[in-house]
Write a protein that holds these residues in place. Structure first.
Motif, PDB file in Angstrom:
ATOM      1  N   ILE A  27       0.846  -1.190   0.000  1.00 17.62           N
ATOM      2  CA  ILE A  27       0.000   0.000   0.000  1.00 17.62           C
ATOM      3  C   ILE A  27       0.886   1.245   0.000  1.00 17.62           C
ATOM      4  CG2 ILE A  27      -1.824  -1.198   1.257  1.00 17.62           C
ATOM      5  CD1 ILE A  27      -0.999   0.446   3.732  1.00 17.62           C
ATOM      6  N   CYS A  28       0.280   2.382  -0.325  1.00 20.76           N
ATOM      7  CA  CYS A  28       0.985   3.662  -0.365  1.00 20.76           C
ATOM      8  C   CYS A  28       0.054   4.727   0.205  1.00 20.76           C
ATOM      9  CB  CYS A  28       1.407   4.010  -1.791  1.00 20.76           C
ATOM     10  SG  CYS A  28       2.172   5.639  -1.955  1.00 20.76           S
ATOM     11  N   PRO A  29       0.529   5.567   1.126  1.00 19.02           N
ATOM     12  CA  PRO A  29      -0.357   6.581   1.725  1.00 19.02           C
ATOM     13  C   PRO A  29      -0.606   7.791   0.832  1.00 19.02           C
ATOM     14  CG  PRO A  29       1.828   6.739   2.675  1.00 19.02           C
ATOM     15  CD  PRO A  29       1.853   5.547   1.763  1.00 19.02           C
ATOM     16  N   GLU A  30       0.124   7.906  -0.275  1.00 19.36           N
ATOM     17  CA  GLU A  30      -0.061   9.063  -1.157  1.00 19.36           C
ATOM     18  C   GLU A  30      -1.396   8.943  -1.894  1.00 19.36           C
ATOM     19  OE1 GLU A  30       2.100  11.188  -5.025  1.00 19.36           O
ATOM     20  OE2 GLU A  30       3.050   9.498  -3.994  1.00 19.36           O
ATOM     21  N   PRO A  31      -2.278   9.914  -1.761  1.00 18.98           N
ATOM     22  CA  PRO A  31      -3.620   9.764  -2.356  1.00 18.98           C
ATOM     23  C   PRO A  31      -3.633  10.053  -3.855  1.00 18.98           C
ATOM     24  CG  PRO A  31      -3.470  11.875  -1.249  1.00 18.98           C
ATOM     25  CD  PRO A  31      -2.163  11.175  -1.003  1.00 18.98           C
ATOM     26  N   ILE A  32      -4.666   9.511  -4.501  1.00 18.42           N
ATOM     27  CA  ILE A  32      -4.984   9.836  -5.897  1.00 18.42           C
ATOM     28  C   ILE A  32      -6.208  10.743  -5.883  1.00 18.42           C
ATOM     29  CG2 ILE A  32      -5.681   8.917  -8.136  1.00 18.42           C
ATOM     30  CD1 ILE A  32      -4.308   6.297  -7.404  1.00 18.42           C
ATOM     31  N   ASN A  33      -6.111  11.890  -6.494  1.00 17.05           N
ATOM     32  CA  ASN A  33      -7.214  12.850  -6.522  1.00 17.05           C
ATOM     33  C   ASN A  33      -7.927  12.769  -7.864  1.00 17.05           C
ATOM     34  OD1 ASN A  33      -5.029  14.159  -4.567  1.00 17.05           O
ATOM     35  ND2 ASN A  33      -7.024  14.996  -4.002  1.00 17.05           N
ATOM     36  N   LEU A  34      -9.245  12.527  -7.798  1.00 20.83           N
ATOM     37  CA  LEU A  34     -10.058  12.378  -9.000  1.00 20.83           C
ATOM     38  C   LEU A  34     -11.333  13.197  -8.860  1.00 20.83           C
ATOM     39  CD1 LEU A  34     -10.890  11.005 -11.709  1.00 20.83           C
ATOM     40  CD2 LEU A  34     -11.766   9.087 -10.333  1.00 20.83           C
ATOM     41  N   LYS A  35     -11.648  13.947  -9.905  1.00 24.42           N
ATOM     42  CA  LYS A  35     -12.913  14.680  -9.968  1.00 24.42           C
ATOM     43  C   LYS A  35     -13.781  14.064 -11.059  1.00 24.42           C
ATOM     44  CE  LYS A  35     -11.344  19.289  -8.567  1.00 24.42           C
ATOM     45  NZ  LYS A  35     -11.267  20.716  -8.985  1.00 24.42           N
ATOM     46  N   ILE A  36     -15.045  13.858 -10.696  1.00 23.22           N
ATOM     47  CA  ILE A  36     -16.007  13.362 -11.678  1.00 23.22           C
ATOM     48  C   ILE A  36     -17.125  14.386 -11.806  1.00 23.22           C
ATOM     49  CG2 ILE A  36     -17.752  11.601 -12.148  1.00 23.22           C
ATOM     50  CD1 ILE A  36     -15.928   9.526 -11.023  1.00 23.22           C
ATOM     51  N   PHE A  37     -17.273  14.904 -13.007  1.00 27.89           N
ATOM     52  CA  PHE A  37     -18.330  15.874 -13.327  1.00 27.89           C
ATOM     53  C   PHE A  37     -19.447  15.120 -14.049  1.00 27.89           C
ATOM     54  CE2 PHE A  37     -14.212  17.871 -13.351  1.00 27.89           C
ATOM     55  CZ  PHE A  37     -14.374  19.049 -12.632  1.00 27.89           C
ATOM     56  N   SER A  38     -20.684  15.321 -13.561  1.00 29.49           N
ATOM     57  CA  SER A  38     -21.787  14.561 -14.144  1.00 29.49           C
ATOM     58  C   SER A  38     -23.099  15.306 -13.924  1.00 29.49           C
ATOM     59  CB  SER A  38     -21.856  13.163 -13.527  1.00 29.49           C
ATOM     60  OG  SER A  38     -22.989  12.456 -13.998  1.00 29.49           O
ATOM     61  N   THR A  39     -24.033  14.998 -14.750  1.00 29.55           N
ATOM     62  CA  THR A  39     -25.376  15.561 -14.595  1.00 29.55           C
ATOM     63  C   THR A  39     -26.257  14.667 -13.729  1.00 29.55           C
ATOM     64  OG1 THR A  39     -26.084  14.432 -16.631  1.00 29.55           O
ATOM     65  CG2 THR A  39     -25.269  16.688 -16.850  1.00 29.55           C
ATOM     66  N   HIS A  40     -25.693  13.521 -13.253  1.00 30.46           N
ATOM     67  CA  HIS A  40     -26.495  12.557 -12.509  1.00 30.46           C
ATOM     68  C   HIS A  40     -26.048  12.381 -11.056  1.00 30.46           C
ATOM     69  CE1 HIS A  40     -27.912  11.532 -16.497  1.00 30.46           C
ATOM     70  NE2 HIS A  40     -26.699  11.147 -16.866  1.00 30.46           N
ATOM     71  N   VAL A  41     -25.074  13.131 -10.604  1.00 28.98           N
ATOM     72  CA  VAL A  41     -24.544  12.919  -9.254  1.00 28.98           C
ATOM     73  C   VAL A  41     -24.949  14.078  -8.352  1.00 28.98           C
ATOM     74  CG1 VAL A  41     -22.569  11.595 -10.098  1.00 28.98           C
ATOM     75  CG2 VAL A  41     -22.346  14.068  -9.768  1.00 28.98           C
ATOM     76  N   VAL A  42     -24.833  13.821  -7.055  1.00 26.44           N
ATOM     77  CA  VAL A  42     -24.984  14.893  -6.073  1.00 26.44           C
ATOM     78  C   VAL A  42     -23.579  15.317  -5.639  1.00 26.44           C
ATOM     79  CG1 VAL A  42     -27.224  14.157  -5.252  1.00 26.44           C
ATOM     80  CG2 VAL A  42     -25.165  13.202  -4.201  1.00 26.44           C
ATOM     81  N   ASN A  43     -23.457  16.544  -5.157  1.00 29.76           N
ATOM     82  CA  ASN A  43     -22.147  17.049  -4.746  1.00 29.76           C
ATOM     83  C   ASN A  43     -21.679  16.321  -3.486  1.00 29.76           C
ATOM     84  OD1 ASN A  43     -21.775  19.121  -6.759  1.00 29.76           O
ATOM     85  ND2 ASN A  43     -23.399  20.261  -5.715  1.00 29.76           N
TER      86      ASN A  43
END
Length: 725
Positions: free
Chosen positions: A124-140
């Protein structure tokens, strides 16, 4: 209220740009055992399959997932340049500027980044992966997917894999601004849930813990989860929500999330009709959105305070790094002046920042003078290394072939000079200690000067070199002066010194017992008894004729001894008689009515002849001293002690004064002129004021962080102006 989550997303973007996690933002942390269904829950909330799947440990790096609702008319996030103006959903990683519209590519990118940082050995590695998902079907929402809790290492996993995962999980759930989403499979015992145990450890009141029960469709036949979902088994303050995940076969068959949502709703209506409206993935997403908004509302005021505090700290840090140098000659002169002033202030004790952990500067110099040097001198005994036989040998050597009637002055001077020379070594050592402290003061010249030194390492090196050379030049002058102080004391033994004069006056009391022929001790040695102390029994037995005869004989002896005293007094003009005041006269102890016998001086009383043992070998063995030798040694010892204490007191006072004048004060008065002479040259200013690389990097990092904090503060202020809390 709905706009609060985008605000947190903006703040997350601000701090991601500077790579800082010092501000703990509100987020939802997904926690659960390995293969408990965490990734399936996240995919169900997103509505797309994009996470790596498989058996064993799959999530090996934290995934910070920001879900951003982006309608088609949104112009803030959509752009024709990246092809997202008409797209319904897309993803973008922090480490890549590319927009991913294919979620299979997002999965591949997550797998590649995981293997790049954590390797391919199940680590495992403690360094995070940052991902943004933009969608018309999700809540913030902002979700964090963590590696599953495991107990036994498999494959090439390290032996402490359990501790590594636990430490990583605690790092996220200990954040008081986070909401804990504890995931537990329905086909396991809730009482053994590791997720709920860790959540209870960091959130004992349960104010920020929400439980999710997965795999409702995999429970044993004849059992249900009604008691669990109603909180009768383990109560959870924020509630327990049950969901149904896709099976591994559904994943392999690429069953769509929408179909799974329909199957889930049908299952809940059939199996748990009374609880169907308060369970399921859609209800979970709305609950998470609501909890996160309320949590953000509660955290935002403290968050603003934290941002303001950090902005002040980074502003101070940026100021300490200084601005870019425009006029290097002026800057160089300012640094030289500041350093010289700080150096002198450290010595004088007037620095603004006083050291509290150790003595330094002038305080340490004072300690060396009065504690180290003073105690060292006090520990030197006046007669150290000087035995009785050494003193006796010096007395006999000073008299030559003549037997000594009195203690020779030469022996006293030789012996006391020998002892005085022992004060020279600690005095020179004191000079060395002060020299070392003066060199050490360069490191204690105040925070501002030290920061300038770190900023310009070449200038710091040259300043240290100039100070070192100045101190090195003054060291020989100081040593010579200290040596001269000791040499001055050796040059002239002042036996007329008032303090020594008083102690020498006590010498007659030492000599009297041994030199006075009328003393009780000496009369007994000669087998005589004083006439005025004769035994009454003896006088009763003697006849009148015998008494008269003895009196006549005694008168003849007295006359003979008086002549001897007069002759001796005329010959013995000794050194002790020169330093002593006139001694009080001794009453005549002999009753003699026939003649007036003059009163004898104590120092010139008749001396009993002493055998000085002329046949002493060169390397004589220790022997018992005669009374005369013992008295002579006692006289010399008393005089040596008296004079040694006088000289030691003088040196203890003179050496610190010499060091202050020739070394400390000279350096203080001439330091700035020396620095200007050697450093303030136009052709060298360019070289000396070259900044070190790490200072330039830190200044840029501090400036970027300060800019991010200022922007974050502005965003929070805008929310406050709209009265959202």
């Amino acid at each position: 209220m709905e706009a609060l989550i985008p605000v947190i997303n903006k703040l997350q973007d601000v701090f991601n740009t500077v790579g800082s996690d010092s501000i703990q933002l509100p987020q939802i942390v997904v926690l659960g055992s390995q293969s408990s269904g965490k990734s399936s829950v996240i995919e169900s909330v997103v509505g797309r399959s994009f996470l790596p799947r498989g058996t064993g440990i799959v999530t090996r790096r934290p995934l910070v997932l920001q879900l951003i609702y982006c309608p088609l008319d949104d112009r803030e996030h959509r752009s024709s340049e990246n092809g997202t103006s008409n797209a319904e959903e897309w993803g973008r990683f922090l480490h890549s500027k590319k927009c991913f519209t294919d979620f299979d590519d997002i999965r591949n990118e997550i797998e590649n980044e995981t293997e790049r940082a954590a390797g391919n050995n199940k680590g495992i590695c403690p360094e995070p992966i940052n991902l943004k998902i933009f969608s018309t079907h999700v809540v913030n929402l902002t979700l964090v997917d963590l590696p599953g809790i495991t107990k036994v290492p498999v494959g090439d996993q390290p032996e402490d894999i359990e501790a590594q995962i636990k430490d990583l999980v605690l790092k996220y759930i200990e954040n008081p601004n986070s909401i804990i989403l504890a995931v537990t499979a329905a086909n396991t015992d809730m009482a053994t849930s590791e997720a709920l145990k860790l959540a209870k450890d960091v959130d004992p009141d349960g104010r920020r813990t929400l439980a999710v029960v997965t795999k409702l469709d995999l429970m044993d036949a004849g059992t249900d989860a009604i008691d669990i979902l109603c909180g009768r088994v383990i109560p959870v303050k924020l509630g327990i929500i049950g969901v149904m995940n896709r099976s591994q076969k559904d994943i392999m068959d690429q069953k769509h999330i929408d179909e799974q949502m329909k199957d889930e709703a049908a299952f809940l209506q059939r199996k748990y009709p009374t609880l169907a409206t308060r369970n399921g993935t859609p209800y979970l997403a709305k609950t998470l959105n609501r909890l996160l908004m309320h949590h953000i509302r509660d955290c935002l005021p403290d968050l603003k305070t934290r941002v303001n505090i950090m902005a002040t700290q980074f502003q101070s840090l940026l100021n300490s790094y200084g601005e870019d140098v425009s006029d290097k000659s002026q800057t160089l002169l300012q640094i030289i002046t500041k350093f010289a002033s700080a150096y002198c202030s450290t010595i004088e004790g007037t620095a603004r920042n006083i050291e509290t952990t150790e003595l330094c500067g002038g305080a340490r110099i004072c300690y060396i003078f009065h504690e180290t040097f003073g105690r060292t001198l006090d520990s030197i005994h006046p007669l150290a290394g000087l035995s009785k036989m050494d003193i006796l040998t010096a007395i006999r050597n000073a008299t030559g072939p003549r037997p000594a009637l009195f203690v020779p002055e030469v022996s006293f001077e030789l012996l006391v000079k020998r002892q005085i020379r022992r004060l020279e070594e600690p005095s020179l050592r004191c000079v060395e200690l002060i020299h070392e402290e003066m060199q050490r003061i360069v490191q204690h010249c105040g925070n501002e000067v030290q920061q300038e030194m770190l900023r310009f390492p070449k200038l710091h090196e040259k300043i240290v070199d100039v100070v070192t050379q100045l101190l090195r030049r003054r060291l020989p002058h100081t040593n010579v002066m200290v040596e001269n102080i000791v040499a001055i004391e050796l040059a002239y033994i002042n036996t007329k010194h008032p303090d020594f004069h008083k102690d020498a006056a006590l010498v007659p009391s030492l000599l009297k017992t041994d030199n006075d022929p009328y003393s009780q001790v000496n009369l007994q040695r000669r087998g005589n008894t004083p006439r005025n102390h004769m035994s009454p029994q003896v006088s009763a037995q003697q006849s009148a004729a015998s008494q008269q005869q003895q009196q006549q004989q005694q008168q003849q002896n007295d006359a003979h001894e008086q002549n001897h005293v007069s002759e001796t007094s005329s010959m013995a003009s000794t050194w002790l008689s020169n330093i002593l005041p006139p001694a009080p006269t001794r009453p005549d102890s002999i009753e003699n009515s026939a003649s007036n016998t003059p009163v004898h001086n104590n120092l010139v009383s008749p001396v009993k002849p002493v055998n000085l043992l002329p046949d002493v070998p060169a390397n004589h063995n220790p022997r018992r001293l005669t009374d005369k030798e013992q008295k002579d040694c006692d006289v010399i010892e008393r005089l040596i002690k008296s004079y040694f204490y006088i000289v030691r007191k003088s040196i203890q006072d003179s050496v610190p004064k010499a060091i202050m004048h020739f070394l400390v004060n000279y350096v203080k008065d001439n330091l700035q002129s020396e620095l200007v002479t050697h450093l303030y040259k136009s052709d060298r200013a360019e070289t000396l004021l070259n900044e070190s690389d790490h200072i330039a990097v830190r200044r840029k990092e501090a400036a970027d962080m300060l800019k991010a904090l200022t922007r974050a503060n502005h965003i929070i202020s805008e929310i406050r102006e709209t009265h959202m809390w």
